[in-house]
Design an enzyme around this catalytic site. Sequence first.
Site, PDB file in Angstrom:
ATOM      1  N   ASP A 103      10.280  -6.837   0.048  1.00 54.05           N
ATOM      2  CA  ASP A 103      10.276  -6.189   1.452  1.00 54.05           C
ATOM      3  C   ASP A 103      11.929  -5.532   1.205  1.00 54.05           C
ATOM      4  OD1 ASP A 103       9.809  -5.365   3.951  1.00 54.05           O
ATOM      5  OD2 ASP A 103      11.306  -6.907   4.674  1.00 54.05           O
ATOM      6  N   SER A 104      11.892  -4.108   1.123  1.00 48.14           N
ATOM      7  CA  SER A 104      13.045  -3.369   0.827  1.00 48.14           C
ATOM      8  C   SER A 104      13.569  -2.574   1.841  1.00 48.14           C
ATOM      9  CB  SER A 104      13.132  -2.794  -0.422  1.00 48.14           C
ATOM     10  OG  SER A 104      11.900  -1.965  -0.435  1.00 48.14           O
ATOM     11  N   GLY A 148       4.974   5.136  -2.965  1.00 47.09           N
ATOM     12  CA  GLY A 148       5.973   5.262  -3.784  1.00 47.09           C
ATOM     13  C   GLY A 148       6.488   3.805  -4.451  1.00 47.09           C
ATOM     14  N   ASP A 205      15.914   8.294  -0.162  1.00 52.64           N
ATOM     15  CA  ASP A 205      16.405   8.263  -1.724  1.00 52.64           C
ATOM     16  C   ASP A 205      17.477   9.776  -1.597  1.00 52.64           C
ATOM     17  OD1 ASP A 205      15.757   5.982  -2.604  1.00 52.64           O
ATOM     18  OD2 ASP A 205      14.173   6.840  -3.861  1.00 52.64           O
ATOM     19  N   ASN A 260       0.879  -1.147   0.113  1.00 54.26           N
ATOM     20  CA  ASN A 260      -0.110  -0.122  -0.142  1.00 54.26           C
ATOM     21  C   ASN A 260       0.844   1.384  -0.026  1.00 54.26           C
ATOM     22  OD1 ASN A 260      -2.598  -1.548   0.079  1.00 54.26           O
ATOM     23  ND2 ASN A 260      -2.230  -1.887   2.473  1.00 54.26           N
ATOM     24  N   GLY A 315      11.382   7.840   0.518  1.00 54.70           N
ATOM     25  CA  GLY A 315      12.272   7.110   1.729  1.00 54.70           C
ATOM     26  C   GLY A 315      13.518   7.728   2.041  1.00 54.70           C
ATOM     27  N   HIS A 339      18.257  -0.984  -6.530  1.00 54.12           N
ATOM     28  CA  HIS A 339      17.777  -2.605  -6.243  1.00 54.12           C
ATOM     29  C   HIS A 339      16.573  -3.145  -6.710  1.00 54.12           C
ATOM     30  CE1 HIS A 339      15.927   0.568  -3.785  1.00 54.12           C
ATOM     31  NE2 HIS A 339      15.406  -0.316  -2.943  1.00 54.12           N
ATOM     32  N   ARG A 340      15.498  -2.397  -6.837  1.00 59.31           N
ATOM     33  CA  ARG A 340      14.240  -2.884  -7.083  1.00 59.31           C
ATOM     34  C   ARG A 340      14.094  -3.097  -8.662  1.00 59.31           C
ATOM     35  NH1 ARG A 340      11.432   0.699  -4.645  1.00 59.31           N
ATOM     36  NH2 ARG A 340      11.318  -0.579  -2.502  1.00 59.31           N
TER      37      ARG A 340
END
Length: 204
Positions: free
Chosen positions: A70-71, A13, A156, A10, A154, A181-182
């Site tokens: 999950d990051s 970003g 960034d 949810n 976040g 990473h994503r």
Amino acid sequence: MKRRLVLASNNAGKLREFAQLFKPFAIELIPQGQLGISAAEEPFDRFIDNALAKARHASKLSSLPAIADDSGICVDALGGAPGVRSARFAGEHCSDTDNNQKLLSLLAGDLNRKAHYVCALVVVREADDPNPIVVETHWDGEIIDEARGQHGFGYDPYFYVPEHQMTAAELSPERKNAISHRGQALVQLMEQLEKDPFFQKTDD
């Protein structure tokens, strides 16, 4: 028809980033919020375990295959913290600003600013999938003291990538998605999905 896949998040970003990343693929990404699915618990200390819990939760409640990530950011000088608690580092319901302020206060005076983002991606074909598709990637950088850039979310603005001499928030969304990473995790995930018979079929 496209294969439908529930995104177990949810986070606004993440929703934006995933929507952009999935554009080239024949998969219809459905945010779990559109289906009335609430966030799952994230009780584990490993990114992979939390991602798997979220994917199973979304799949069970939607009866559809699901993807979850999950990051977070791991800072060397803090023993890998915030880690899996990156989104709530400063407490439950905290803001990005709160988290960044706590991070900078803990690093005050420390010369070791090495850090890396982690992304664990998990896809389950059904809630009880015994062989989920799993990917985990890292993105190396450093923590700086002054926020730079208007993109991302976040941590960034404080995550400096020496290779590009920019923070993650200074990179364009397209550039960030190609190297983050994503973004790395999704490329690896898609390589696996393309070889998986389940995802060669489309929903009726």
